[in-house]
Structures are given as C-alpha cells and as structure tokens.
Motif scaffolding. Structure first.
Motif, PDB file in Angstrom:
ATOM      1  N   HIS A 208     -19.668 -13.265   1.493  1.00 51.64           N
ATOM      2  CA  HIS A 208     -19.579 -11.387   1.025  1.00 51.64           C
ATOM      3  C   HIS A 208     -19.390 -10.952  -0.653  1.00 51.64           C
ATOM      4  O   HIS A 208     -19.758 -11.974  -0.825  1.00 51.64           O
ATOM      5  CB  HIS A 208     -18.561 -10.891   2.035  1.00 51.64           C
ATOM      6  CG  HIS A 208     -17.049 -11.575   1.208  1.00 51.64           C
ATOM      7  ND1 HIS A 208     -16.334 -11.372  -0.159  1.00 51.64           N
ATOM      8  CD2 HIS A 208     -16.228 -13.222   1.793  1.00 51.64           C
ATOM      9  CE1 HIS A 208     -14.758 -12.726  -0.025  1.00 51.64           C
ATOM     10  NE2 HIS A 208     -15.387 -13.253   1.107  1.00 51.64           N
TER      11      HIS A 208
ATOM     12  N   GLU B 200     -19.532 -19.694   1.945  1.00 52.64           N
ATOM     13  CA  GLU B 200     -18.042 -20.149   2.068  1.00 52.64           C
ATOM     14  C   GLU B 200     -18.346 -20.497   3.062  1.00 52.64           C
ATOM     15  O   GLU B 200     -17.017 -20.260   4.438  1.00 52.64           O
ATOM     16  CB  GLU B 200     -17.021 -19.041   1.982  1.00 52.64           C
ATOM     17  CG  GLU B 200     -16.783 -18.006   2.827  1.00 52.64           C
ATOM     18  CD  GLU B 200     -15.631 -16.856   2.804  1.00 52.64           C
ATOM     19  OE1 GLU B 200     -14.675 -17.146   2.493  1.00 52.64           O
ATOM     20  OE2 GLU B 200     -15.702 -15.970   2.429  1.00 52.64           O
TER      21      GLU B 200
ATOM     22  N   HIS C  96     -13.756  -8.035  -0.199  1.00 48.17           N
ATOM     23  CA  HIS C  96     -14.351  -7.879   0.659  1.00 48.17           C
ATOM     24  C   HIS C  96     -15.570  -6.904  -0.035  1.00 48.17           C
ATOM     25  O   HIS C  96     -14.809  -5.937   1.085  1.00 48.17           O
ATOM     26  CB  HIS C  96     -14.176  -7.889   2.141  1.00 48.17           C
ATOM     27  CG  HIS C  96     -13.502  -9.778   2.496  1.00 48.17           C
ATOM     28  ND1 HIS C  96     -13.164  -9.612   3.558  1.00 48.17           N
ATOM     29  CD2 HIS C  96     -13.820 -10.249   1.618  1.00 48.17           C
ATOM     30  CE1 HIS C  96     -12.785 -10.666   4.087  1.00 48.17           C
ATOM     31  NE2 HIS C  96     -12.834 -11.470   2.575  1.00 48.17           N
TER      32      HIS C  96
HETATM   33  N1  GLY Z   1      -9.998 -15.137   0.919  1.00 47.93           N
HETATM   34  C1  GLY Z   1     -11.148 -13.932   1.747  1.00 47.93           C
HETATM   35  C2  GLY Z   1     -12.259 -14.432   1.971  1.00 47.93           C
HETATM   36  O1  GLY Z   1     -12.755 -15.712   1.378  1.00 47.93           O
HETATM   37  O2  GLY Z   1     -13.258 -14.165   3.119  1.00 47.93           O
END
Ligand code: GLY
Ligand code: MN
Ligand code: MN
Length: 470
Positions: free
Chosen positions: A382, A413, A389
C-alpha cells in the motif's frame, strides 16, 4: 466567589485571587519568526488543490481533542490532509481556501489563539496553556506557516455568514465547523478523495521525512534485537516498549500499533495485544514504524528466529516469502501498473503453495481463483506517507488501477500465514507466520528500498542477530 469544578478540592476562586492571577505577566510574543522549511512545499500543495476546485470555498479542519474521561484527553493527532496542506499540527485549526474573483484562491488558517489573561480560564481551564503548554499566537502561526491566521472562535460564525459561496468541507473532523457550513455530503466526499489523491506523489521534503522515519525504524528494530533475551524473560510487551522508546525519542510516536507477534501470534495480521510469551525456537514477526515529529511514518516488518537460527521448516517458509518479495520489488518502477508488484509476489507464493501441495494446481488456475489467499491473507502492499495506509481515499483509477510514478512511496510486504488450527498443512507448519515488509521509493529509473538498512535474507538476518546479540 466564582464556583469551583465539581469534586475539585478548591471551592472556588476569590475575587482577590482572580485579580492577582491576571497581572504581572511578561510579554512573551515571539517576534521575527521565519516560515518553517515545509511552508513553500505546503503552498505548492495548496495550489494543486486550488486548481481542482475553481470558484469554491474549501474547508479542511485539523480536528479537536477527544476526551477519555473527565478532563483527560487522548493524544491529539491532526487530520493528515490538514497537515499536508499547512505543515501545521495544531488542534482546533482549519485551513480555508477562499475563491478569488479573478480565479484561484486565497488561503488562510483558523487557529486557536493564545489564552487571554483577562479572565480566569487561562489558569483554571485544564486545556489552557498553563496546563498543557504554550501555543503559538496568531501572528506567530502566520509567520511560521506562511499563512494569514484568524481566530478559530469566530470560524463557525464567519463561515455560516458566507454561506452564499459554494463550499466543501472534509467531514468527520470538526463537528462544529461542519454544522456551520451548509454542504452536500457527496461533494464533501469528493474533496476528501481529492486530498487523498494529491498525496500519492511525495515532494522532496516529504521524501526526506520518510527517510528519517525509516532510519529511526531501523534503529528501533536493532534495539528490539538487542533486547530479545529480556523479551524472552518477559513477553511481547518488552519488544513493544523497546520500539516505542525509540519512536518517542526520535519521532512523535509509532505510526500505528506495533505488531510484536511471537510464535503463532505471527499468523494474526493485526496482533497488537502483544501480551504473549517470547520463546526461543519460535519466530517473532515484528511490524512497526516510527512516525516522525512531522507525522510521516515508516511501515517495516522483519520476521526473526528468536533463538537466532531458523529451523528447517521456518526457513522454507521464510525463503518462499523472500523470493516473493524479490519478485514484487522487481516490479516497482515508474510506468508499471500499480498492481504489478502485488501480482508478481502473489504468483510466486501461489507457485510455492502448489508445489508444497497445500493448494491444488495448476498455478494459473489457483491464482485465478485466489486459492493462495487462505495462506497469504492480505494484499501485498500500500501507499505510505502521513498515514500508514496512505491515500486510501484516492480515486481507484489513480491508485490501484493507476501506474507507478517517481515520488510514490509504497510497501512491498508479502507473507505466509499457517494458522495453528489449519488441518490442511502438516503439523510442524502450523502456527508459523512470516512477513517481510520494506518501504520503496519509486525513482526515475526503478526504485530505492528505503529500509535496505535492515537485512532481509534468512542468512543475513541470522548473521545480523548474532552480531547485535554480541
Ligand atoms: N502495519 C500495517 C501494514 O503493514 O499494513
Ligand atoms: Mn506493516
Ligand atoms: Mn504495511
């Protein structure tokens, strides 16, 4: 005698005390202040917003205190859209863009002025400066922000009086201002969406702040590794507290609730209870980010073998996630569809899951049906910025259906999460969760991994942990 507050230990304020308190104060006005370094950037951001809404008045509030109980307030965090357009963090403020007759807008800012010492409120009110700290005067704010500033206490009245001007306000931030303007909910939503979209490409100043956020976060992760043996003797809370200390010391706070997830907690995407045991032999999934004093946040995850060495199964999972992250990061470059990094990483994970026999192939079919999601759970990343976010309200065609451009900052991620009660995987895989998360800046010819200061591969992680443990 003026009456004291309910259950206060003083019954009231005598006239003599009131008179005593009002006099004898020095002039502490700060003169000759210069605009902050963010001011010219904020002016350019306002110009971009002005161009989107010709002839309309735009109101962007900062927000108010929220009370936890009685006079005890939650920590204040201003609305990110306000911060972006002003560089300011004051509560009870509002930016107004007032349309000019000849086109464009004049910008000014409503602010809460300093407390007058002509009544008792300045020393009896618990949100007054004497209790919570000095604010800037309107003149000081004007100089620092490079914006004319007005007294917010007349804002509702001013704005209601000018109701002939087509107006939009960002809703859900300041109920009193919202009530004062007679606006349309859908059009207000368009303003909020536009503010979110304006933050997709970061300017040079913002990129500098995000670098600071990530650098502090790297130090916070190193702190946590250095404290692992104490966490083993305590709990996940020790990790949370260790990271938080770094965040408060170098920044404003953490940019989101730290996820300090040991053992099977690593399979819970938003584990923030952080009250579990930390056991050698298990993994620790640490997802945390320092928010700078200017309110830009990092968002980084590392998954660490608590005892210093991955078991063979943990390493298999880790390597699969690492390989997926490599595939995802390779797709981050200007002109690439935003979704490309997600698709590359998810395809890579799908192929592994099919090869391991955890989902049915062939890979194309499994991916088309999204079968991998049982174990990958979330999207692969994101936008990142003032919010973890970031830009979540931006128009879909310029965000997830758009293309990457230099200056965008996003996370990559991927993860694999095998729930402790998942009977479809062998027992020794259950309760393993791995995520690797880095913060990437899109550059003119590819990307820069801002969080490259932390090791990523399994071998590098083990070597780093051995070094830090000394
Ligand atoms: N820590 C929240 C995420 O990785 O989106
Ligand atoms: Mn994260
Ligand atoms: Mn993230």
């Amino acid at each position: 005698m003026a009456k004291g507050r309910k259950n206060g230990l003083y019954e009231g304020v005598s006239e003599e005390l009131s008179a005593l308190m009002r006099t004898g104060w020095a002039d502490t006005e700060r003169r000759g202040l210069e605009a902050g370094e963010q001011a010219p950037y904020a002016a350019r951001r306002r110009a971009a917003l002005s161009a989107l809404f010709p002839g309309e008045r735009l109101v962007v509030p900062s927000g108010n205190l929220k009370y936890r109980s009685n006079d005890d307030a939650y920590p204040f965090r201003p609305y990110s859209g306000y911060v972006h357009l002003t560089g300011d963090q004051a509560r009870d403020g509002a930016l107004v863009l007032e349309p000019r007759a000849g086109g464009g807008h004049d910008a000014y800012c409503y602010q809460l002025p300093r407390d007058s010492r002509d009544d008792d409120e300045f020393w009896t009110g618990y949100t007054a400066e004497l209790w919570t700290g000095r604010r800037r005067s309107l003149a000081e704010s004007g100089a620092v922000l490079g914006l004319p500033c007005r007294d917010v206490r007349t804002a509702a009245e001013d704005l209601a009086a000018g109701s002939g001007v087509p107006t939009r306000i960002v809703r859900g931030i300041d109920p009193a201002l919202e009530a004062a303007v007679n606006t349309d909910e859908e059009r207000d939503g368009e303003l909020e969406d536009a503010l979110s979209g304006l933050r997709l490409v970061k300017d040079a100043w913002e990129i500098g702040e995000l670098r600071k956020a990530v650098d502090s976060t790297v130090r916070g992760f190193t702190d946590c590794v250095a404290e692992l043996s104490r966490a083993v003797a305590s709990s996940e809370r020790w990790i949370e507290g260790t990271f938080f200390r770094r965040a408060r010391l170098e920044g404003n706070s953490v940019g989101y609730g730290s996820i300090c997830a040991a053992g099977e907690h690593a399979t819970i995407m938003h584990w923030t209870d952080n009250d579990g045991p930390v056991r050698p032999g298990d993994l620790l999934l640490l997802d945390a980010g320092v928010e700078t004093r200017t309110l830009y946040t990092a968002d980084v995850t590392r998954t660490l073998p608590i005892g210093g060495t991955f078991t063979p199964v943990q390493r298999r999972v880790y390597d699969a996630v690492y390989e997926a992250q490599e595939a995802g990061m390779a797709a981050v470059k200007p002109g690439a569809p935003y979704r490309a990094f997600h698709e590359a990483a998810q395809r890579s994970l799908t192929a592994r899951l099919v090869a391991w026999g955890f989902i049915e192939g062939p890979v194309d079919r499994a991916y088309a049906l999204g079968l991998q999601r049982r174990f990958t759970m979330a999207g692969t990343g994101h936008m990142l910025g003032l919010d973890v976010h970031d830009c979540a309200r931006a128009r879909t065609e310029e965000y997830v259906d758009g293309v990457l451009a230099p200056g965008m900052v996003l996370t990559v991620e991927p993860g694999l999460y095998f729930q402790a009660d998942d009977l479809t995987v062998p027992e020794e895989w259950r309760g393993i969760g791995v995520r690797i998360e880095d913060d990437l800046l899109v550059t003119d010819d590819g990307h820069e991994n801002l969080s490259a200061g932390l090791p990523r591969s399994a071998d590098e992680v083990e070597a780093w942990m051995a070094r830090v443990a000394g």
